[in-house]
Motif scaffolding. Structure first.
Motif, PDB file in Angstrom:
ATOM      1  N   ARG A  10      38.108  37.896  62.735  1.00 11.36           N
ATOM      2  CA  ARG A  10      39.224  37.984  61.810  1.00 11.36           C
ATOM      3  C   ARG A  10      39.155  39.317  61.106  1.00 11.36           C
ATOM      4  N   MET A  11      40.323  39.877  60.904  1.00 11.49           N
ATOM      5  CA  MET A  11      40.407  41.116  60.139  1.00 11.49           C
ATOM      6  C   MET A  11      40.896  40.780  58.739  1.00 11.49           C
ATOM      7  N   ASN A  12      40.426  41.508  57.759  1.00 12.64           N
ATOM      8  CA  ASN A  12      40.773  41.224  56.365  1.00 12.64           C
ATOM      9  C   ASN A  12      41.782  42.221  55.831  1.00 12.64           C
ATOM     10  N   TYR A  13      42.819  41.678  55.204  1.00 12.16           N
ATOM     11  CA  TYR A  13      43.870  42.510  54.646  1.00 12.16           C
ATOM     12  C   TYR A  13      44.185  42.091  53.224  1.00 12.16           C
ATOM     13  N   SER A  14      44.874  42.993  52.536  1.00 11.54           N
ATOM     14  CA  SER A  14      45.273  42.718  51.170  1.00 11.54           C
ATOM     15  C   SER A  14      46.755  43.030  51.032  1.00 11.54           C
ATOM     16  N   ALA A  15      47.515  42.069  50.521  1.00 10.96           N
ATOM     17  CA  ALA A  15      48.951  42.301  50.305  1.00 10.96           C
ATOM     18  C   ALA A  15      49.441  41.332  49.245  1.00 10.96           C
ATOM     19  N   PHE A  16      50.280  41.804  48.335  1.00 15.61           N
ATOM     20  CA  PHE A  16      50.863  40.944  47.293  1.00 15.61           C
ATOM     21  C   PHE A  16      49.793  40.220  46.485  1.00 15.61           C
ATOM     22  N   GLY A  17      48.616  40.845  46.334  1.00 15.22           N
ATOM     23  CA  GLY A  17      47.555  40.213  45.562  1.00 15.22           C
ATOM     24  C   GLY A  17      46.823  39.127  46.320  1.00 15.22           C
ATOM     25  N   LEU A  18      47.156  38.953  47.610  1.00 19.75           N
ATOM     26  CA  LEU A  18      46.524  37.919  48.421  1.00 19.75           C
ATOM     27  C   LEU A  18      45.507  38.537  49.369  1.00 19.75           C
ATOM     28  N   HIS A  19      44.384  37.863  49.519  1.00 17.34           N
ATOM     29  CA  HIS A  19      43.403  38.258  50.523  1.00 17.34           C
ATOM     30  C   HIS A  19      43.725  37.469  51.792  1.00 17.34           C
ATOM     31  N   ILE A  20      44.040  38.188  52.854  1.00 13.89           N
ATOM     32  CA  ILE A  20      44.497  37.566  54.096  1.00 13.89           C
ATOM     33  C   ILE A  20      43.481  37.822  55.199  1.00 13.89           C
ATOM     34  N   LEU A 157      57.277  49.646  44.730  1.00 16.81           N
ATOM     35  CA  LEU A 157      56.323  48.534  44.638  1.00 16.81           C
ATOM     36  C   LEU A 157      56.319  47.699  45.920  1.00 16.81           C
ATOM     37  N   CYS A 158      57.493  47.461  46.464  1.00 14.07           N
ATOM     38  CA  CYS A 158      57.600  46.601  47.646  1.00 14.07           C
ATOM     39  C   CYS A 158      58.954  46.828  48.301  1.00 14.07           C
ATOM     40  N   ASP A 159      59.045  46.494  49.571  1.00 18.28           N
ATOM     41  CA  ASP A 159      60.299  46.682  50.305  1.00 18.28           C
ATOM     42  C   ASP A 159      60.714  45.386  50.980  1.00 18.28           C
ATOM     43  N   ASP A 160      61.925  44.940  50.728  1.00 21.43           N
ATOM     44  CA  ASP A 160      62.564  43.797  51.380  1.00 21.43           C
ATOM     45  C   ASP A 160      62.111  42.438  50.856  1.00 21.43           C
ATOM     46  N   ILE A 161      60.819  42.273  50.627  1.00 22.05           N
ATOM     47  CA  ILE A 161      60.341  41.019  50.022  1.00 22.05           C
ATOM     48  C   ILE A 161      59.604  41.382  48.734  1.00 22.05           C
ATOM     49  N   CYS A 162      60.084  40.842  47.606  1.00 13.53           N
ATOM     50  CA  CYS A 162      59.431  41.095  46.327  1.00 13.53           C
ATOM     51  C   CYS A 162      58.816  39.773  45.880  1.00 13.53           C
ATOM     52  N   VAL A 163      57.500  39.668  46.008  1.00 15.61           N
ATOM     53  CA  VAL A 163      56.818  38.417  45.697  1.00 15.61           C
ATOM     54  C   VAL A 163      56.553  38.339  44.196  1.00 15.61           C
ATOM     55  N   THR A 164      57.045  37.271  43.581  1.00 16.02           N
ATOM     56  CA  THR A 164      56.957  37.099  42.128  1.00 16.02           C
ATOM     57  C   THR A 164      56.172  35.849  41.799  1.00 16.02           C
ATOM     58  N   SER A 165      55.226  35.989  40.886  1.00 18.65           N
ATOM     59  CA  SER A 165      54.503  34.813  40.388  1.00 18.65           C
ATOM     60  C   SER A 165      54.886  34.621  38.932  1.00 18.65           C
ATOM     61  N   ALA A 168      51.648  31.609  32.532  1.00 23.49           N
ATOM     62  CA  ALA A 168      51.727  30.347  31.804  1.00 23.49           C
ATOM     63  C   ALA A 168      52.962  30.296  30.904  1.00 23.49           C
ATOM     64  N   ASP A 169      53.369  31.464  30.411  1.00 22.48           N
ATOM     65  CA  ASP A 169      54.545  31.497  29.539  1.00 22.48           C
ATOM     66  C   ASP A 169      55.837  31.676  30.335  1.00 22.48           C
ATOM     67  N   GLY A 170      55.755  31.598  31.646  1.00 19.41           N
ATOM     68  CA  GLY A 170      56.941  31.719  32.473  1.00 19.41           C
ATOM     69  C   GLY A 170      57.345  33.144  32.787  1.00 19.41           C
ATOM     70  N   ARG A 171      56.574  34.116  32.313  1.00 16.08           N
ATOM     71  CA  ARG A 171      56.965  35.505  32.562  1.00 16.08           C
ATOM     72  C   ARG A 171      56.741  35.867  34.027  1.00 16.08           C
ATOM     73  N   PRO A 172      57.757  36.480  34.666  1.00 15.40           N
ATOM     74  CA  PRO A 172      57.615  36.820  36.093  1.00 15.40           C
ATOM     75  C   PRO A 172      56.813  38.113  36.296  1.00 15.40           C
ATOM     76  N   LEU A 173      55.937  38.072  37.295  1.00 13.47           N
ATOM     77  CA  LEU A 173      55.117  39.226  37.664  1.00 13.47           C
ATOM     78  C   LEU A 173      55.428  39.591  39.104  1.00 13.47           C
ATOM     79  N   ALA A 174      55.702  40.861  39.368  1.00 13.18           N
ATOM     80  CA  ALA A 174      56.002  41.290  40.741  1.00 13.18           C
ATOM     81  C   ALA A 174      54.790  41.983  41.336  1.00 13.18           C
ATOM     82  N   TRP A 175      54.478  41.648  42.581  1.00 12.41           N
ATOM     83  CA  TRP A 175      53.236  42.095  43.207  1.00 12.41           C
ATOM     84  C   TRP A 175      53.467  43.224  44.212  1.00 12.41           C
ATOM     85  N   PRO A 176      52.481  44.120  44.383  1.00 11.84           N
ATOM     86  CA  PRO A 176      52.653  45.233  45.319  1.00 11.84           C
ATOM     87  C   PRO A 176      52.644  44.756  46.765  1.00 11.84           C
ATOM     88  N   GLY A 177      53.571  45.297  47.547  1.00 15.00           N
ATOM     89  CA  GLY A 177      53.668  44.946  48.961  1.00 15.00           C
ATOM     90  C   GLY A 177      53.064  46.043  49.827  1.00 15.00           C
TER      91      GLY A 177
END
Lengths: 310, 104
Positions: A10-20, A157-165, A168-177
């Motif tokens: 398996r190869m390890n990658y990082s995208a949108f704050g996720l370890h893949i 920050l990102c192209d075509d897909i903007c992943v938002t988390s 706790a206070d409901g504030r949206p955070l956008a992650w780097p793609g």
């Protein structure tokens, strides 16, 4: 199809704050620096999508709670489970590029929905420590707009897909793609690239994966603005206008990536709540854009002025 | 007794079970969980949406709204039926029974 006897690399990658961790090579993603980190967030493997008879899976999408199977004819079947596992079963003769296109597009969109994230169909830039997203249907010009902002010195920050988390206070955070833009030949060439040296995003299209420099700050960033891009005739006039209330919420819902999957996955209600959170914490704008290559610079500048001064 | 009927001033209407809604400022977005379709409601529409949370006779709803919003009865009736018709078309509400004008 390889047997499941030996454990495969398996190869390890990082995208949108996720370890893949992936058995498929994903040149679109950044290799992860911490290969010895704890369990990966997402595992992508080759596997037969068991338990399904071909006849039943005539429908392109099948959902069962947290278990979704997406079938793309002549390319592959993707099974996405629990927001953590993606199994890929390629059709004979499918190219690696096309397999990856739907893996990192629709299948990844399903994964985001399963993880309780909001993937916006948007391209985002960084402005004053916040993420500004440009959302709209395929072809409205999101990536081309990002190319304009790149030439103007902004970080993309990102192209075509903007992943938002959501915090706790409901504030949206956008992650780097992943650090590239998907551009048609003319836009890529306008950025000074030689398309013959670039990878196409899909075999049959004259559209290319154009690398962009890494950002100064890794992010994520609070989502501060969302511009809803829509088409306008070249001779029409329409200002960029502020949206609020139910219209703002519906604009976010309409720009949710792969929104047609939400209701079959039982996630339409969750999407409504996500959209309300975004509308509460970010400014939402309607941004009608006049079409036409000769108007591209003027329209991009108009939007840039609003982003920086509006 | 549940039977689909034409929408009129004497109809009893109620929100469909499988709906959800969220308030934003003084507006509401209503969602049909089975179709995934959403509908935006301005403050007056939001008020009506809240009223039909339980079975409500359209005529009774109008009586309350006429007093609350100081609007002409005929206008109120027309606008309420128009909105309820749209909600019905989106499968967000259903008519439980349609009563004859003379009885109850």
């Amino acid at each position: 199809m390889a047997d499941l006897g030996m454990p495969r690399t398996r190869m390890n990658y990082s995208a949108f704050g996720l370890h893949i961790a992936s058995e498929l090579e994903l040149p679109e993603f950044v290799p992860s620096r911490d290969a010895h980190a704890a369990l990966p967030d997402v595992v992508i493997e080759y596997q037969k999508c068991e338990g399904l008879r071909r006849e039943l899976s005539a429908a392109p999408l099948r959902f069962d709670e947290d278990d979704a199977v997406l079938t793309i004819e002549k390319v592959a079947r993707y099974r996405v489970r629990g927001g953590r596992f993606i199994s890929v079963e390629p059709y004979d003769g499918a190219t690696a590029r096309n397999i990856r296109l739907f893996l990192l597009g629709s299948a990844f969109g399903i994964l985001c929905h399963q993880r309780g994230l909001l993937p916006l169909h948007a391209t985002a830039i960084v402005v004053n420590g916040g993420a500004v997203a440009f959302a709209g249907h395929s072809g409205v010009g999101k990536s081309t707009l990002a190319a304009h902002f790149l030439t103007r010195g902004f970080d993309v920050l990102c192209d075509d897909i903007c992943v938002t988390s959501f915090g706790a206070d409901g504030r949206p955070l956008a992650w780097p793609g992943p650090p590239h833009l998907k551009l048609w030949r003319d836009s890529a060439e306008r950025l000074g690239h030689d398309c013959d040296k670039l990878q196409r995003i899909m075999d049959e299209l004259d559209k290319y994966r154009v690398p962009r420099a890494a950002m100064a700050c890794a992010g994520p960033f609070p989502l501060t603005r969302v511009y809803n891009l829509t088409d306008l005739d070249a001779d029409a006039l329409a200002d960029i206008g502020c949206l609020s209330g139910s219209v703002a919420v519906q604009a976010i819902m309409a720009n949710t990536y792969r929104k047609k999957y939400l209701q079959p996955m039982g996630l339409a209600g969750a999407n409504l709540l996500h959209a309300v959170s975004v509308a509460r914490h970010a400014r939402i704008f309607a941004a009608p854009r006049r079409r036409g290559i000769d108007l591209l610079q003027a329209e991009s500048t108009r939007l840039e002025n609003h982003v920086t001064n509006g | 007794m549940r039977e689909p009927g034409p929408l009129s001033i004497d109809s009893i209407v109620v929100r469909v079970d499988r709906t959800m809604d969220a308030e934003v400022d003084d507006e509401i977005v209503a969602l049909n969980l089975d179709t995934g379709a959403s509908y935006g409601l301005n403050p007056v529409g939001a008020r009506i949406w809240k009223l039909i949370g339980k079975p409500t006779r359209v005529a009774d709803m109008c009586t309350g709204l006429i007093a609350e919003y100081d609007v002409e009865p005929a206008t109120c009736e027309r606008q309420v039926l128009e909105l309820l018709g749209k909600l019905q078309a989106e499968s967000l509400l259903e008519v439980i029974t349609a009563l004859p004008t003379s009885g109850h």
